[in-house]
Design a protein around this motif. Structure first.
Motif, PDB file in Angstrom:
ATOM      1  N   ASN A 200     -78.449 -72.982  25.198  1.00  0.00           N
ATOM      2  CA  ASN A 200     -78.196 -73.308  23.830  1.00  0.00           C
ATOM      3  C   ASN A 200     -79.268 -73.455  22.937  1.00  0.00           C
ATOM      4  O   ASN A 200     -80.099 -74.512  22.839  1.00  0.00           O
TER       5      ASN A 200
ATOM      6  N   PRO B  59     -81.001 -67.045  19.659  1.00  0.00           N
ATOM      7  CA  PRO B  59     -79.593 -66.666  20.417  1.00  0.00           C
ATOM      8  C   PRO B  59     -80.155 -65.441  21.256  1.00  0.00           C
ATOM      9  O   PRO B  59     -81.128 -64.745  21.130  1.00  0.00           O
TER      10      PRO B  59
ATOM     11  N   LYS C  54     -76.098 -64.722  17.167  1.00  0.00           N
ATOM     12  CA  LYS C  54     -75.102 -65.168  17.872  1.00  0.00           C
ATOM     13  C   LYS C  54     -73.948 -64.425  18.536  1.00  0.00           C
ATOM     14  O   LYS C  54     -73.555 -64.677  19.486  1.00  0.00           O
TER      15      LYS C  54
ATOM     16  N   ALA D  15     -75.080 -62.152  21.025  1.00  0.00           N
ATOM     17  CA  ALA D  15     -75.263 -63.026  22.312  1.00  0.00           C
ATOM     18  C   ALA D  15     -74.065 -63.137  23.294  1.00  0.00           C
ATOM     19  O   ALA D  15     -73.857 -63.515  24.330  1.00  0.00           O
TER      20      ALA D  15
END
Length: 146
Positions: A31, A36, A128, A131
């Motif tokens: 996280n 990301p 993101k 990812a």
């Protein structure tokens, strides 16, 4: 080891999304809002150094690191992938697999450097989204190792 954050079962879910877990290692999607696609390959048993592994264990670990790197390259399409095994702050054997871009917050320094810029929210959101494909890609690649 009692005080090791990577050994503590209750902390594992807080460090990121568990992508895969085997007898010897696990792979986490970290996280990290600035990076990301940042993954971590963690040796399950508490040891501090690569040289504490048997030759067979070294092969298992490095095969996983390389599979994760390949998946990160394929899915994230970074300018560069950084591989790092430091352990200065967390002396438990683990490898960082970090997609890097010329516009990321730390480039050209390391992921632990001071930020030199803010990456736009639009770019971070797109990364993101990319990812989100890593867990399936990494699990598929690991399944080909056996």
């Amino acid at each position: 080891m009692k005080n090791c954050v990577l050994c503590a079962e209750h902390l594992r879910s807080e460090e990121g999304e568990l992508i895969w877990r085997g007898d010897d290692c696990r792979v986490i999607l970290v996280n990290d809002p600035d990076l990301p696609g940042f993954c971590r390959v963690i040796w399950n048993r508490h040891i501090g150094e690569m040289s504490e592994l048997t030759f067979g264990e070294r092969e298992v670990l490095m095969s996983l690191v390389l599979v994760v790197e390949e998946a990160v390259r394929h899915i994230m399409q970074p300018a560069k992938v950084n591989l790092a095994s430091l352990g200065n702050q967390v002396p438990h054997l683990h490898w960082h697999v970090i997609p890097r871009y010329q516009d990321d917050a730390f480039f050209p320094g390391s992921a632990w450097s001071a930020k030199v810029r803010e990456t736009s929210a639009v770019i971070l959101q797109a990364r993101k989204a990319k990812a989100s494909g890593l867990p399936a890609a990494i699990r598929a690649a690991i399944s080909q190792l056996h």
